[in-house]
Design a protein around this motif. Structure first.
Motif, PDB file in Angstrom:
ATOM      1  N   TYR A 132       0.293   4.213   0.839  1.00  0.00           N
ATOM      2  CA  TYR A 132       0.144   5.040   2.043  1.00  0.00           C
ATOM      3  C   TYR A 132       0.907   4.417   3.222  1.00  0.00           C
ATOM      4  O   TYR A 132       1.516   5.131   4.014  1.00  0.00           O
ATOM      5  N   CYS A 133       0.861   3.062   3.327  1.00  0.00           N
ATOM      6  CA  CYS A 133       1.634   2.386   4.383  1.00  0.00           C
ATOM      7  C   CYS A 133       3.120   2.665   4.169  1.00  0.00           C
ATOM      8  O   CYS A 133       3.863   2.902   5.126  1.00  0.00           O
ATOM      9  N   CYS A 160       0.865  -1.183   0.000  1.00  0.00           N
ATOM     10  CA  CYS A 160       0.000   0.000   0.000  1.00  0.00           C
ATOM     11  C   CYS A 160       0.905   1.238   0.000  1.00  0.00           C
ATOM     12  O   CYS A 160       1.800   1.357   0.845  1.00  0.00           O
ATOM     13  N   HIS A 191      -5.990   3.455   1.565  1.00  0.00           N
ATOM     14  CA  HIS A 191      -5.775   3.720   2.990  1.00  0.00           C
ATOM     15  C   HIS A 191      -6.502   5.030   3.319  1.00  0.00           C
ATOM     16  O   HIS A 191      -6.236   6.050   2.683  1.00  0.00           O
TER      17      HIS A 191
HETATM   18 ZN   LIG Z   1      -2.042   1.133   3.910  1.00  0.00          ZN
END
Ligand SMILES: [Zn+2]
Ligand SMILES: [Zn+2]
Length: 333
Positions: A195-196, A193, A290
């Motif tokens: 965003y992660c 991801c 996310h």
């Molecule tokens: Zn994420």
């Protein structure tokens, strides 16, 4: 020399040009705010005027009356009673204006902004926003829910009394669709991801971080679109807001209240927009998107360049903005 940066998640390009801050007539701080009374008898959201709003959907009651209320927007952009119909006539496509438009009144006090409310009260507001979100997404006609707050005239608010708005749409807006598709493409390419990954990057460099707690991180994005543009992300992956737990709600309240207090005390209470970006219904449990909160203070006005390109011109450096916000001295509570 300026630098053109790209936000890895949104793929938006931003010209970071601090030299532009030296332009004549550049005003960096918010306009002086008028003194607002604690109570306004003509305000539809002030206590005593409950009959002025459409029938209440929900209220949280405290010792001295209500603490938080949710009501339908009197001037709703969408209607819950209508039937969902999509039409196409030649080139032109339309959908009936089905959906939900609600107002969350944050506090009985006309003049108290989120930054001035106790953290527990902010947690109650967020818990209320989560139940509004869940209720909206339960309506099968609604594909996407957006929650936002406009603070101040430059942010587009028409009523001073602190409130949030919840809009449930019968479709997925093209900008939201684009964000989700970009996140999916990143996931396909790199197996994680975006965003992660951004959270990991921000934690390891630390230069743009304003605050980090057990469950959330607050930072100015690398390619901030405007001065003091701030994101609050849950550290545990979740695509949709309603996955938030009770303890995470409290932790989010801490991050939100603190960053808004830093705006309030450090930037002279600027006008701002706050937007909760959650996945559309069809992407609620996915590994590639996310949810997050984005806060955009109105210290600069987007103009022809932004409209004409979808790019932004930011006259401040995100690392400097984060440092300034970290260094704001908050009053004792
Ligand atoms: Zn994420
Ligand atoms: Zn009021």
């Amino acid at each position: 020399m300026s630098e053109i940066r790209q936000n890895a998640a949104t793929r938006e390009w931003v010209i970071i040009a601090p030299e532009r801050a030296r332009r004549p007539r550049h005003t960096f701080l918010a306009m002086e705010r008028a003194i607002v009374p604690a109570y306004d008898e003509n305000c539809p959201f002030c206590p005593g005027n409950e009959e002025v709003t459409p029938a209440e959907i929900w209220r949280l009651t405290g010792e001295d009356g209500w603490r938080v209320r949710v009501v339908p927007n009197k001037y709703s952009a969408l209607s819950q009673g209508a039937e969902l119909k999509r039409e196409r006539q030649g080139l032109h496509q339309s959908v009936t204006g089905v959906g939900l438009h609600e107002v969350l009144i944050e506090t009985p006090a006309h003049n108290r902004t989120t930054a001035q409310l106790p953290e527990e009260h902010v947690a109650e507001i967020l818990a209320c926003a989560r139940s509004c979100y869940s209720r909206a997404i339960d309506d099968r006609r609604i594909d996407h829910v957006v929650i936002f707050k406009n603070h101040g005239a430059a942010a587009g608010t028409s009523l001073t009394h602190p409130h949030w708005q919840i809009i449930g749409l019968p479709l997925v807006p093209s900008q939201v669709r684009g964000r989700v598709e970009d996140a999916l493409r990143y996931f396909d390419d790199f197996g994680e991801c975006v965003y992660c990954r951004m959270i990991e990057d921000e934690r390891s460099s630390g230069v743009r971080v304003i605050l980090e707690t057990d469950s959330f991180i607050t930072f100015c994005p690398y390619a901030s679109a405007s001065p003091y543009h701030t994101w609050i992300l849950p550290k545990t992956h979740a695509a949709a807001f309603d996955a938030i737990t009770l303890s995470e709600l409290k932790d989010l309240a801490k991050n939100l209240r603190e960053v808004l207090s830093r705006f309030y005390h450090g930037l002279e209470d600027p006008d701002f927009n706050l937007v909760l970006r959650s996945a559309p219904r069809s992407h609620a449990g996915v590994a590639y998107y996310h949810w997050y909160l984005s806060i955009v203070p109105h210290l600069a006005t987007p103009a022809g360049f932004e409209l004409g390109t979808g790019m932004f011109l930011n006259a401040s450096v995100p690392e400097d903005c984060a440092a300034t916000l970290r260094n704001v001295v908050l009053p004792e509570r």
